[in-house]
Design an enzyme around this catalytic site. Structure first.
Site, short mmCIF file in Angstrom:
data_model
loop_
_atom_site.label_atom_id
_atom_site.label_comp_id
_atom_site.label_asym_id
_atom_site.label_seq_id
_atom_site.Cartn_x
_atom_site.Cartn_y
_atom_site.Cartn_z
N ASP A 112 0.65 -1.09 -0.01
CA ASP A 112 0.06 -0.03 -0.13
C ASP A 112 0.59 1.36 -0.20
O ASP A 112 1.54 1.56 1.10
CB ASP A 112 -0.95 -0.03 1.31
CG ASP A 112 -1.85 1.23 1.37
OD1 ASP A 112 -1.84 2.07 0.20
OD2 ASP A 112 -2.52 1.44 2.34
N GLU A 126 34.42 17.25 -6.08
CA GLU A 126 33.69 17.11 -4.71
C GLU A 126 32.69 18.22 -4.36
O GLU A 126 33.03 19.43 -4.12
CB GLU A 126 34.83 17.20 -3.69
CG GLU A 126 34.16 17.08 -2.18
CD GLU A 126 35.38 17.00 -1.04
OE1 GLU A 126 35.53 16.12 -0.62
OE2 GLU A 126 35.88 18.24 -1.08
N ARG A 181 30.66 19.79 -1.90
CA ARG A 181 30.59 19.82 -0.34
C ARG A 181 29.57 20.06 0.44
O ARG A 181 29.71 20.07 1.75
CB ARG A 181 31.89 20.56 0.05
CG ARG A 181 33.14 20.23 -0.55
CD ARG A 181 34.28 21.19 -0.39
NE ARG A 181 34.63 21.52 1.38
CZ ARG A 181 35.09 20.74 1.83
NH1 ARG A 181 35.78 19.64 1.56
NH2 ARG A 181 35.34 20.76 3.35
N GLU A 194 36.16 11.95 13.53
CA GLU A 194 35.84 13.16 12.63
C GLU A 194 36.49 14.20 13.79
O GLU A 194 36.69 14.12 15.05
CB GLU A 194 34.76 13.52 12.24
CG GLU A 194 34.63 13.14 10.64
CD GLU A 194 35.31 14.37 9.92
OE1 GLU A 194 35.48 15.30 10.51
OE2 GLU A 194 35.82 13.76 8.80
N GLU A 241 31.02 10.63 0.95
CA GLU A 241 31.77 10.54 2.42
C GLU A 241 30.60 10.56 3.41
O GLU A 241 30.40 12.20 3.75
CB GLU A 241 32.81 11.63 2.54
CG GLU A 241 33.92 11.21 1.39
CD GLU A 241 35.08 12.31 1.23
OE1 GLU A 241 34.89 13.11 2.17
OE2 GLU A 241 35.66 12.41 0.31
N ARG A 262 39.17 24.49 0.55
CA ARG A 262 37.91 23.84 1.13
C ARG A 262 36.95 24.66 1.65
O ARG A 262 36.00 24.26 2.21
CB ARG A 262 38.73 23.10 2.27
CG ARG A 262 39.44 22.05 1.93
CD ARG A 262 39.89 21.07 3.19
NE ARG A 262 41.03 20.09 2.77
CZ ARG A 262 40.75 18.78 2.62
NH1 ARG A 262 39.21 18.36 2.66
NH2 ARG A 262 41.17 17.76 2.26
N GLU A 278 33.64 8.89 10.54
CA GLU A 278 33.38 8.93 9.18
C GLU A 278 34.06 7.66 8.73
O GLU A 278 34.87 7.25 9.13
CB GLU A 278 34.17 10.22 8.55
CG GLU A 278 34.18 10.03 6.88
CD GLU A 278 34.75 11.22 6.31
OE1 GLU A 278 34.59 12.27 6.59
OE2 GLU A 278 35.43 10.97 5.31
N GLU A 296 29.34 11.38 7.46
CA GLU A 296 29.85 11.69 8.63
C GLU A 296 28.54 11.20 9.54
O GLU A 296 27.25 11.49 9.24
CB GLU A 296 30.39 12.93 8.83
CG GLU A 296 31.36 13.49 8.10
CD GLU A 296 31.94 14.74 8.26
OE1 GLU A 296 32.87 15.25 8.00
OE2 GLU A 296 30.97 15.76 8.37
N HIS A 342 30.03 14.94 1.60
CA HIS A 342 30.77 15.54 0.58
C HIS A 342 30.54 14.26 -0.72
O HIS A 342 30.66 13.04 -0.15
CB HIS A 342 32.14 15.62 0.90
CG HIS A 342 32.46 16.67 2.11
ND1 HIS A 342 33.60 16.63 2.73
CD2 HIS A 342 31.53 17.52 2.32
CE1 HIS A 342 33.47 17.95 3.58
NE2 HIS A 342 32.30 18.26 3.48
#
Length: 444
Positions: A54, A333, A335, A189, A132, A316, A196, A134, A245
């Site tokens: 359902d 990447e 982020r 982390e 990745e 970063r 992670e 966390e 990420h």
């Protein structure tokens, strides 16, 4: 549906594995795993015709008058759930959702990703992702309810005895390995009780399936150890939140299409167009990659999460970063996503945006090589660096205004996401929060 010979081989494997129960898993539009459990005596029925359920009770799936749906297992996703007892062994399949007439259900996130992957294939590309994830491991109270009390006080890359969760991480890795994952690394982390575990990249459908399995396994094993694993984006004020990420690349004829040894930064024109497409649509993608009110408590300056629409080779503070490896390891990447997202919809949107960038030969802005957080508003304005949506309401508006991402998702899912966002935002904005009581109760 699977070929008869494949079904026969799978039934033989199920019998050889001494399986007693089978879990048929799928995802709702919020990315929450759902599951129907059947005894092994129903295995042949499930593998040949599917199992009905359902859909009206699943968030964003169907209205009650059109609720009949069918789960059809993907044979490639078969695995034993390793933490279940040997004498009542359980296997699982991840399923596609179909309508009774056999057609794919338009609201099935897995089907939406498959559709965009087919579009990429028609252009000669295979889309690979490497997320990745966390997560936090918190203590439970005396009633077994989750808390935000830290299980350890470790920091980035800390080892036991500071990282008391090392054994739990080892159990999670063992379970994932038994389920077919290739684990590349695991570590503590930055924040207390934050962890992670990274697994090898693969085609985007496989990794989206793996994200669901990863969260399912992590939560189950944490519970077995008396802990609570949460992928909530920002469970605690003042420390880093949980990110997901997402490393992405396109391959054509077995070669990485993002790599060009003769180009600046050794990044091909294809990679530049892809980055431009993702940046063009990132505000709409944010509604998918950061789907809760809480997600936007993570997307603030000071905690390593991206805030500004930008890209860079190694910076970063940029939203899209190009890690150092080249050759077949060349990738971008993204982020901004957090692990509360639906990976199928998030990967589908990133790919659709990147493919549009390639088709239209879009060019990204200049790379942001300075610390964007340290720039003034005027400096960011001069560099044409915009800001991500600051809350769920704004992100949802950006989604509704983006024709490409709406077309990629389809009207059914867009309507469902819009309804969820409106209900969640209304509930949040009308609630009286402890901060308000603390600030105003005595003052006024």
């Amino acid at each position: 549906m699977a070929q008869t010979s494949d079904v026969t081989k799978m039934l033989e494997k199920i019998e050889a594995d001494n399986v007693k129960f089978i879990r048929l898993q799928f995802s709702d539009i919020q990315g929450l795993p759902k599951n129907v459990s059947i005894p092994v005596t129903q295995a042949e029925k499930a593998l040949t015709g599917g199992i009905g359920f359902d859909g009206s009770s699943i968030e964003g799936f169907a209205r009650i008058e059109e609720s009949d749906m069918v789960l059809k297992p993907d044979l490639n996703t078969y695995s034993i759930i390793p933490w279940r007892p040997e004498n009542s062994r359980v296997a699982r399949f991840i399923c596609d959702v179909h309508l009774p007439d056999g057609s794919p259900f338009a609201g099935d996130p897995r089907h939406i990703l498959k559709t965009v992957l087919n579009e990429a294939a028609s252009m000669g590309y295979v889309f690979n992702t490497g997320p990745e994830l966390e997560f936090f491991l918190f203590k439970r109270d005396e009633l077994g309810m989750p808390t935000t009390e830290f299980q350890d006080l470790g920091g980035y890359f800390d080892l036991a005895p500071t990282d008391l969760a090392e054994d739990v991480r080892a159990q999670i890795i063992s379970a994932l390995t038994a389920m077919g994952f290739e684990i590349e690394a695991s570590h503590h982390e930055v924040a207390e009780s934050q962890h992670e575990i990274d697994f090898k990249y693969n085609d985007a459908l496989t990794t989206a399936d793996n994200v669901l399995t990863f969260k399912f396994a992590t939560k189950s094993i944490a519970l077995m150890n008396g802990l609570h694993a949460t992928f909530m984006a920002k469970p605690c004020y003042g420390i880093n939140g949980n990110g997901m990420h997402t490393n992405a690349s396109l391959f054509k004829d077995g070669k990485n299409s993002f790599y060009d040894p003769e180009a600046p930064m050794q990044l091909s024109r294809t990679s530049m167009h892809f980055i431009a497409g993702v940046l063009e649509h990132i505000k709409a993608i944010t509604r998918l990659a950061n789907p809760t009110v809480n997600s936007y408590k993570r997307l603030v300056p000071g905690y390593e999460a991206p805030v500004y629409v930008s890209w860079s080779g190694s910076n970063r503070t940029a939203l899209i970063r190009v890690p150092a490896p080249r050759g077949n390891s060349t990738r971008v990447e993204v982020r901004s996503p957090d692990p509360t997202c639906n990976p199928y919809l998030t990967f589908a949107a990133i790919l659709a945006a990147g493919l549009e960038g390639i088709r239209k030969q879009m060019e990204p802005p200049a790379s942001a090589d300075k610390n964007i957080f340290a720039m003034t508003d005027e400096e960011r304005k001069q560099a044409h660096i915009e800001t991500l949506p600051g809350d769920l309401f704004t992100a949802n508006k950006c989604l509704l205004e983006d024709s490409l991402i709406c077309e990629t998702l389809g009207g059914h899912v867009v309507e469902g996401l819009n309804n969820i966002a409106k209900m969640e935002w209304d509930s949040f904005r009308t609630a009286v929060h402890p901060w308000e009581v603390e600030q105003y109760l005595s003052r006024f």
